[in-house]
Design a protein around this motif. Structure first.
Motif, mmCIF file in Angstrom:
data_model
loop_
_atom_site.group_PDB
_atom_site.id
_atom_site.type_symbol
_atom_site.label_atom_id
_atom_site.label_comp_id
_atom_site.label_asym_id
_atom_site.label_seq_id
_atom_site.Cartn_x
_atom_site.Cartn_y
_atom_site.Cartn_z
ATOM 1 N N THR A 1 0.870 -1.174 -0.177
ATOM 2 C CA THR A 1 0.554 -0.472 0.355
ATOM 3 C C THR A 1 1.065 1.356 -0.235
ATOM 4 O O THR A 1 2.205 1.116 0.806
ATOM 5 N N GLY A 2 0.446 2.205 -0.211
ATOM 6 C CA GLY A 2 1.297 3.606 -0.409
ATOM 7 C C GLY A 2 2.316 3.642 -1.940
ATOM 8 O O GLY A 2 2.404 3.270 -2.063
ATOM 9 N N VAL A 3 3.275 5.083 -1.623
ATOM 10 C CA VAL A 3 4.670 4.801 -2.435
ATOM 11 C C VAL A 3 5.470 4.318 -1.668
ATOM 12 O O VAL A 3 5.318 4.002 -0.389
ATOM 13 N N LYS A 4 5.765 3.263 -2.644
ATOM 14 C CA LYS A 4 6.916 2.689 -2.576
ATOM 15 C C LYS A 4 8.687 3.802 -2.250
ATOM 16 O O LYS A 4 8.879 3.373 -3.544
ATOM 17 N N GLU A 5 9.294 3.244 -1.089
ATOM 18 C CA GLU A 5 9.917 4.403 -0.722
ATOM 19 C C GLU A 5 11.744 3.266 -0.361
ATOM 20 O O GLU A 5 11.170 2.879 0.660
ATOM 21 N N TYR A 6 11.937 3.136 -1.939
ATOM 22 C CA TYR A 6 13.061 2.257 -1.794
ATOM 23 C C TYR A 6 13.874 2.860 -0.621
ATOM 24 O O TYR A 6 15.280 2.278 -0.051
ATOM 25 N N ASN A 7 14.901 4.426 -0.400
ATOM 26 C CA ASN A 7 15.318 5.105 0.366
ATOM 27 C C ASN A 7 14.839 4.135 1.943
ATOM 28 O O ASN A 7 15.647 4.537 2.463
ATOM 29 N N VAL A 8 14.029 4.785 1.999
ATOM 30 C CA VAL A 8 13.252 4.356 4.149
ATOM 31 C C VAL A 8 13.988 2.190 3.807
ATOM 32 O O VAL A 8 14.139 2.659 4.848
ATOM 33 N N ASP A 9 13.664 1.807 2.740
ATOM 34 C CA ASP A 9 13.005 0.442 2.760
ATOM 35 C C ASP A 9 14.762 0.427 2.840
ATOM 36 O O ASP A 9 15.285 -0.831 4.172
ATOM 37 N N MET A 10 15.706 0.306 2.138
ATOM 38 C CA MET A 10 17.314 0.128 3.011
ATOM 39 C C MET A 10 17.825 0.917 3.904
ATOM 40 O O MET A 10 18.567 0.599 4.102
ATOM 41 N N ALA A 11 17.587 1.978 4.352
ATOM 42 C CA ALA A 11 17.898 2.603 5.679
ATOM 43 C C ALA A 11 17.304 2.106 6.632
ATOM 44 O O ALA A 11 18.315 1.412 7.749
#
Length: 297
Positions: A256-266
Motif C-alpha cells: 500500500t502507498g508509495v514504494k520508498e526504496y530509500n526508506v527500505d534501505m535505511a
C-alpha cells in the motif's frame, strides 16, 4: 666470503614472491569489493531522494546526499497499520536478545563443564542427544513449540520467544564450551578439589576465567543467530511484540502507498547495525576463540 651476496641485489625468487603476493592481494581486494557491493548500494540508495532513485541507475552515487529516509525509517515509517518506524521493534529485539544470549551462554557453559569434567555413566550419550538438537530444522519444532508456549501462556510474547531461542541455542553453546573445557588440565581441577572447592566454586573461580575467548565466540554466535532470526519471530510473536526482522519484512513487503526504496534501505541498515557493531568491536576476540579451538570438534 663464499656463499655471501652483494647487498642491494634482490634474488629473482624474491621478485616473483612479491609479484605473486601483489596479485593475491589484488584478487582478494576484488572479492572484498564484490562482497561489499550490496552494502554500498544500500547505503547509496538510502542517501538518495525518492525522485533521484526513480530517475537514476541503481548503483550510482547520490547526486545530492539526503538523510530524510533515515529518521523516517526510525520513527515514522508504517509497519502494517502502526506508523512508528522500526524503533519499538528494535527495542523488542534488544529485550529478546539480551536474556536469550545470557541464559543460553550460561546454560551451555554449565553443560559443557559438566560433560567435560564431571563425567558420569551415560554422559557421552547425553552429549550426543544434546548435540542432535543442533541439527533439527527450525520447521520441525514450530508446532511442538507453539503448543508448549500455549500451555505456558507465553504464546505471542517476547518472553516466549526468549524461551524458544534459549532452548534452540543450548546444543550450540554446550558444544562450544564442552570442546574447550576438554582441553583444560585435570590437574587444575584436582588441585581445586583438594583445597575443598566444589562444583560451582571450581566452575566460577577456576574454569570459567580460563575461557574468555570461548565466551566471546559463543556470545557473538548466539547474538547473530538470534538477532537475525525471522522464522521464530514471525511464528511466535504477533503485532507489537514482533522483533525487528519481522517488522522490517512487513515494512519492505507492504503493498500500500508509495514504494520508498530509500526508506527500505535505511531500515535494513538500521536492523543490521547491531550485528555489524558486535563484529567490529569483538571480531578479533572471535577469531582468537576460533583459533583456540572453541568450535573444534
Amino acid at each position: 666470503m663464499i656463499g655471501s651476496r652483494a647487498p642491494g641485489i634482490v634474488r629473482p625468487t624474491g621478485i616473483r614472491t612479491t609479484m605473486l603476493r601483489g596479485v593475491l592481494f589484488a584478487i582478494l581486494g576484488l572479492f572484498v569489493l564484490y562482497y561489499l557491493l550490496p552494502l554500498l548500494v544500500m547505503i547509496a540508495t538510502s542517501l538518495k531522494s525518492l525522485a533521484e532513485i526513480r530517475s537514476g541507475s541503481l548503483i550510482s552515487l547520490p547526486r545530492a546526499v539526503s538523510f530524510e529516509a533515515w529518521p523516517k525509517a526510525w520513527d515514522s515509517a508504517c509497519v502494517g497499520v502502526r506508523c512508528a518506524g522500526l524503533k519499538p521493534y528494535l527495542w523488542n529485539s534488544v529485550l529478546m536478545v539480551g536474556p536469550a544470549v545470557l541464559l543460553s551462554t550460561m546454560l551451555g557453559a554449565v553443560n559443557g563443564y559438566t560433560l567435560a569434567k564431571w563425567r558420569f555413566p551415560g554422559s557421552e550419550t547425553l552429549f550426543g542427544l544434546i548435540l542432535f538438537g543442533a541439527f533439527i530444522p527450525f520447521q520441525v519444532v514450530l508446532l511442538p513449540m507453539a503448543r508448549t508456549l500455549g500451555v505456558l501462556n507465553l504464546a505471542g510474547t517476547i518472553p516466549g520467544l526468549v524461551l524458544v531461542h534459549v532452548i534452540y541455542g543450548i546444543p550450540f553453546t554446550t558444544l562450544f564450551f564442552r570442546n574447550f573445557f576438554v582441553t583444560v588440565s585435570d590437574g587444575i581441577m584436582n588441585a581445586a578439589k583438594i583445597d575443598g572447592a566444589g562444583f560451582f566454586r571450581i566452575f566460577f573461580q577456576v574454569v570459567l576465567p580460563l575461557a574468555p575467548s570461548t565466551i566471546v565466540v559463543t556470545v557473538i554466535w548466539q547474538f547473530t543467530q538470534i538477532w537475525n532470526d525471522y522464522l521464530f519471530g514471525v511464528a511466535f510473536t504477533a503485532g507489537d511484540s514482533n522483533p525487528v526482522t519481522v517488522a522490517l519484512n512487513n515494512l519492505v513487503a507492504t503493498s500500500t502507498g508509495v514504494k520508498e526504496y530509500n526508506v527500505d534501505m535505511a531500515a535494513a541498515i538500521i536492523a543490521a547495525l547491531p550485528t555489524l557493531v558486535v563484529y567490529i568491536i569483538a571480531g578479533n576476540y572471535f577469531l582468537r576463540g576460533l583459533s583456540a579451538g572453541a568450535v573444534k570438534g
